[in-house]
Design a protein around this motif. Structure first.
Motif, mmCIF file in Angstrom:
data_model
loop_
_atom_site.group_PDB
_atom_site.id
_atom_site.type_symbol
_atom_site.label_atom_id
_atom_site.label_comp_id
_atom_site.label_asym_id
_atom_site.label_seq_id
_atom_site.Cartn_x
_atom_site.Cartn_y
_atom_site.Cartn_z
ATOM 1 N N TRP A 40 -9.690 -18.881 4.076
ATOM 2 C CA TRP A 40 -8.240 -18.733 4.125
ATOM 3 C C TRP A 40 -7.860 -17.324 3.690
ATOM 4 C CZ3 TRP A 40 -3.937 -20.623 5.980
ATOM 5 C CH2 TRP A 40 -2.720 -20.370 5.364
ATOM 6 N N THR A 41 -6.940 -16.713 4.421
ATOM 7 C CA THR A 41 -6.367 -15.425 4.044
ATOM 8 C C THR A 41 -4.878 -15.628 3.805
ATOM 9 O OG1 THR A 41 -7.991 -14.218 5.369
ATOM 10 C CG2 THR A 41 -5.985 -13.033 4.731
ATOM 11 N N GLY A 42 -4.453 -15.464 2.570
ATOM 12 C CA GLY A 42 -3.057 -15.661 2.205
ATOM 13 C C GLY A 42 -2.366 -14.349 1.901
ATOM 14 N N MET A 43 -1.182 -14.151 2.498
ATOM 15 C CA MET A 43 -0.374 -12.942 2.291
ATOM 16 C C MET A 43 1.040 -13.388 1.934
ATOM 17 S SD MET A 43 -1.797 -11.057 5.706
ATOM 18 C CE MET A 43 -1.779 -12.627 6.597
ATOM 19 N N PRO A 44 1.329 -13.639 0.657
ATOM 20 C CA PRO A 44 2.605 -14.253 0.274
ATOM 21 C C PRO A 44 3.818 -13.450 0.738
ATOM 22 C CG PRO A 44 1.076 -14.254 -1.573
ATOM 23 C CD PRO A 44 0.459 -13.411 -0.510
ATOM 24 N N TYR A 45 4.872 -14.168 1.152
ATOM 25 C CA TYR A 45 6.120 -13.506 1.544
ATOM 26 C C TYR A 45 6.889 -13.018 0.324
ATOM 27 C CZ TYR A 45 8.844 -17.620 0.105
ATOM 28 O OH TYR A 45 9.425 -18.627 -0.630
ATOM 29 N N TYR A 46 6.562 -13.547 -0.842
ATOM 30 C CA TYR A 46 7.238 -13.189 -2.087
ATOM 31 C C TYR A 46 6.404 -12.128 -2.824
ATOM 32 C CZ TYR A 46 3.925 -16.947 -3.000
ATOM 33 O OH TYR A 46 2.803 -17.745 -2.997
ATOM 34 N N PRO A 47 7.023 -11.359 -3.727
ATOM 35 C CA PRO A 47 6.302 -10.264 -4.385
ATOM 36 C C PRO A 47 5.425 -10.752 -5.535
ATOM 37 C CG PRO A 47 8.554 -10.348 -5.191
ATOM 38 C CD PRO A 47 8.461 -11.379 -4.091
ATOM 39 N N PRO A 48 4.545 -9.874 -6.041
ATOM 40 C CA PRO A 48 3.779 -10.211 -7.242
ATOM 41 C C PRO A 48 4.694 -10.398 -8.437
ATOM 42 C CG PRO A 48 2.873 -8.268 -6.144
ATOM 43 C CD PRO A 48 4.202 -8.548 -5.516
ATOM 44 N N ASN A 102 0.600 -15.266 -6.873
ATOM 45 C CA ASN A 102 0.196 -16.610 -6.476
ATOM 46 C C ASN A 102 -0.044 -16.674 -4.970
ATOM 47 O OD1 ASN A 102 -0.303 -19.366 -6.681
ATOM 48 N ND2 ASN A 102 1.858 -19.937 -6.575
ATOM 49 N N GLY A 103 -1.312 -16.882 -4.589
ATOM 50 C CA GLY A 103 -1.640 -17.050 -3.180
ATOM 51 C C GLY A 103 -2.219 -15.844 -2.489
ATOM 52 N N SER A 104 -2.216 -14.687 -3.120
ATOM 53 C CA SER A 104 -2.781 -13.503 -2.476
ATOM 54 C C SER A 104 -4.301 -13.562 -2.522
ATOM 55 C CB SER A 104 -2.302 -12.224 -3.159
ATOM 56 O OG SER A 104 -2.986 -11.101 -2.636
ATOM 57 N N THR A 105 -4.930 -13.509 -1.360
ATOM 58 C CA THR A 105 -6.394 -13.489 -1.299
ATOM 59 C C THR A 105 -6.943 -12.088 -1.085
ATOM 60 O OG1 THR A 105 -6.394 -13.900 1.086
ATOM 61 C CG2 THR A 105 -6.419 -15.831 -0.356
ATOM 62 N N GLN A 106 -6.065 -11.096 -0.921
ATOM 63 C CA GLN A 106 -6.502 -9.733 -0.620
ATOM 64 C C GLN A 106 -6.412 -8.799 -1.811
ATOM 65 O OE1 GLN A 106 -3.710 -9.374 2.743
ATOM 66 N NE2 GLN A 106 -5.498 -9.057 4.059
ATOM 67 N N THR A 107 -5.753 -9.231 -2.882
ATOM 68 C CA THR A 107 -5.601 -8.369 -4.055
ATOM 69 C C THR A 107 -6.935 -8.226 -4.775
ATOM 70 O OG1 THR A 107 -3.296 -9.040 -4.353
ATOM 71 C CG2 THR A 107 -4.413 -8.053 -6.251
ATOM 72 N N ARG A 108 -7.363 -6.972 -4.978
ATOM 73 C CA ARG A 108 -8.615 -6.699 -5.687
ATOM 74 C C ARG A 108 -8.389 -5.934 -6.987
ATOM 75 N NH1 ARG A 108 -9.555 -9.953 -2.688
ATOM 76 N NH2 ARG A 108 -11.138 -10.115 -1.032
ATOM 77 N N ALA A 109 -7.224 -5.291 -7.113
ATOM 78 C CA ALA A 109 -6.948 -4.506 -8.325
ATOM 79 C C ALA A 109 -5.448 -4.359 -8.476
ATOM 80 C CB ALA A 109 -7.622 -3.137 -8.243
ATOM 81 N N TRP A 110 -5.065 -3.827 -9.652
ATOM 82 C CA TRP A 110 -3.645 -3.633 -9.963
ATOM 83 C C TRP A 110 -3.399 -2.205 -10.420
ATOM 84 C CZ3 TRP A 110 -0.288 -7.299 -8.647
ATOM 85 C CH2 TRP A 110 -0.752 -8.620 -8.508
ATOM 86 N N GLN A 111 -2.247 -1.704 -10.053
ATOM 87 C CA GLN A 111 -1.743 -0.418 -10.531
ATOM 88 C C GLN A 111 -0.540 -0.709 -11.412
ATOM 89 O OE1 GLN A 111 0.146 2.553 -7.723
ATOM 90 N NE2 GLN A 111 -1.948 3.349 -7.752
ATOM 91 N N VAL A 112 -0.440 0.006 -12.537
ATOM 92 C CA VAL A 112 0.668 -0.218 -13.472
ATOM 93 C C VAL A 112 1.531 1.038 -13.532
ATOM 94 C CG1 VAL A 112 1.328 -0.768 -15.841
ATOM 95 C CG2 VAL A 112 -0.715 -1.825 -14.839
ATOM 96 N N LEU A 113 2.847 0.831 -13.423
ATOM 97 C CA LEU A 113 3.820 1.916 -13.557
ATOM 98 C C LEU A 113 4.675 1.665 -14.783
ATOM 99 C CD1 LEU A 113 3.351 1.212 -10.339
ATOM 100 C CD2 LEU A 113 5.083 3.003 -10.040
#
Length: 468
Positions: A376-384, A402-413
């Motif tokens: 399954w590849t999930g690309m949520p319509y709602y933001p992180p 919730n539901g993102s299967t493509q996120t591998r890392a995070w950037q913080v601002l």
């Protein structure tokens, strides 16, 4: 997670946890990663609501040659004593439906039953024709005294229904009471006294389409699987039960079975519950996945492969056996709180750990009607989502999607106000459903961005303020 070895198939785990006892957590539709972390969860507001048959399917919309992957499931309320005793235990209460969700977790379709029947949790299958095949049930008033039940009783009847997904129009129906004799049931009609006079004689729990315009139906309470000619509605052959057209080799017989499926080469698979509330003389057997060879010339069924668990499990209800693309088999243990994956060869009774590659136990008395491994590849319509909290050693920013299967890392601002943010953490590896990132920046405003495997920004969260 009690076992995790190399060789498992690709994909995540799809379950719909609920409990007939004390629920741990929430009911709903849940995708888990192989390591046990949640990928997506859609919780329900009450444990009286349940989901079932949660899985990935392909939706062939009208006019499209290629289908699109979707999530599908049943949602409703089950008759679970002591709260509901108006129907046999596990039967669907009125008001349920089926859902189709797209890869962005948006509702595509809601499907209902016809003829005054209730959508049933046991089966919801999409076809290449742009239709859905499912089971629907309702009590039909009947004098049950010929069967040993109450005079003013009812039988819980089941229909196979097929609807056009574009219009909701009913295209086909097949009624169990019109074709199957309830006298062949292994469920005593006297048990109707505990469910407001309703007798669960049939308990149909799966449908599978065959290559020759046929339907394979599993009747749990008949201990039988029926091959139905779809066009005429007639029974072509019966496997198991009181009028079986087949004899059985060693370890090939089954009781209270679920999830009967066609397999290549005159084989079928099922989950053999095999235990509990058996009539005198019927030997109790461990629950297990079962693949049968059907010899149509000699009308004999033999066990081709079996899949047992260690420790041995005895599941009174539910369960499934799923064929995986790499040849493995995935077993949902129904009323026993486990799901497992085995190498193709399987094992035998007493050797439940042989060829076991993956095994998970759900918490407490939580169970799932079926369990699946699907890609399954999930690309949520709602933001992180983001949150920021002050600690004694600086600030911690929490990121999840919730539901993102493509996120591998995070950037913080971070920044002194919501309009003046800059990157303070370039790349923080995703560490689970929620990732905690420490930063010495005082903010007090923060935002996170989801990054894919190539470092590309997928989407940003709303800006949040530091909490103390």
């Amino acid at each position: 997670m009690t076992t995790k070895k190399p060789g498992t198939a690709r994909g995540d785990i799809f379950v719909a946890p609920f409990s007939a006892e004390q629920m741990v957590g929430q009911t709903g539709a849940l995708i888990n990663g192989n390591a046990g972390d949640p990928v997506w969860f859609r919780p329900l507001p009450s444990t009286n609501l349940q989901n079932a048959d949660f899985k990935v399917q392909t939706y062939y919309d009208q006019g499209r040659r290629r289908g699109q992957p979707v999530l599908t499931w049943w949602q409703g309320t089950l008759a679970l004593p002591p709260a509901y005793m108006n129907l046999p235990a596990g039967a669907p209460e009125p008001g349920g439906c089926y859902y189709l969700y797209d890869t962005h977790y948006r509702l595509l379709k809601t499907v209902f039953a016809h003829h005054g029947y209730y959508p049933d949790e046991h089966e919801f299958t999409l076809t290449r024709r742009g239709t859905a095949l499912f089971l629907a049930s309702r009590p039909v008033p009947m004098d049950l005294t010929p069967y040993g039940g109450p005079k003013n009783g009812a039988i819980l009847n089941t229909e196979v229904q097929e609807v056009d997904l574009a219009t909701g129009k009913l295209l086909y129906s097949w009624n169990a009471l019109d074709h199957i004799d309830p006298a062949d049931s292994e469920e005593p009609a006297s048990n109707a006294s505990s469910s407001d006079g309703v007798w669960d004689a049939f308990h149909v729990n799966s449908i599978d389409e065959g290559p020759d315009d046929q339907l394979l139906l599993s009747f749990r309470n008949m201990w039988a699987v029926y091959d139905i000619a779809k066009r005429s509605g007639k029974v072509r052959w019966q496997l198991g039960g009181k009028k079986s057209d087949f004899t059985f080799g060693p370890n090939a017989d089954f009781y209270w079975q679920h999830d009967a499926r066609f397999r290549p080469g005159n084989r079928i698979s099922m989950f053999d519950d095999g235990c509990c509330e058996l009539p005198d003389g019927a030997p109790e057997q461990q629950s297990h996945g079962l693949i049968l060879d059907l010899d149509f010339h000699n009308r004999r069924a033999t066990a081709a492969k079996t899949y047992y668990h260690k420790p041995p499990l005895y599941s009174p209800t539910q369960g499934n056996t799923q064929a995986l693309p790499n040849g493995n088999e995935f077993i949902g243990w129904g009323q026993s709180p486990y799901y497992s994956e085995y190498a193709s060869a399987g094992n035998t009774q007493g050797n439940g750990s042989r060829n076991l590659l993956y095994d998970v136990r759900l918490p407490g008395s939580d169970i799932s009607y079926r369990a699946f491994r699907n890609e399954w590849t999930g690309m949520p319509y709602y933001p992180p989502k983001a949150a920021a909290r002050a600690t004694g050693r600086g600030n911690v920013v929490y990121a999840s999607w919730n539901g993102s299967t493509q996120t591998r890392a995070w950037q913080v601002l971070a920044g002194p106000d919501a309009g003046s943010l800059s990157v303070v953490v370039e790349h923080a590896r995703r560490s689970g459903f929620e990732t905690a990132v420490r930063t010495g920046n005082s903010g007090p405003y923060f935002q996170v961005r989801a990054l894919d495997a190539a470092g590309k920004v997928l989407r940003a969260s709303h800006v949040v303020r530091l909490s103390r």
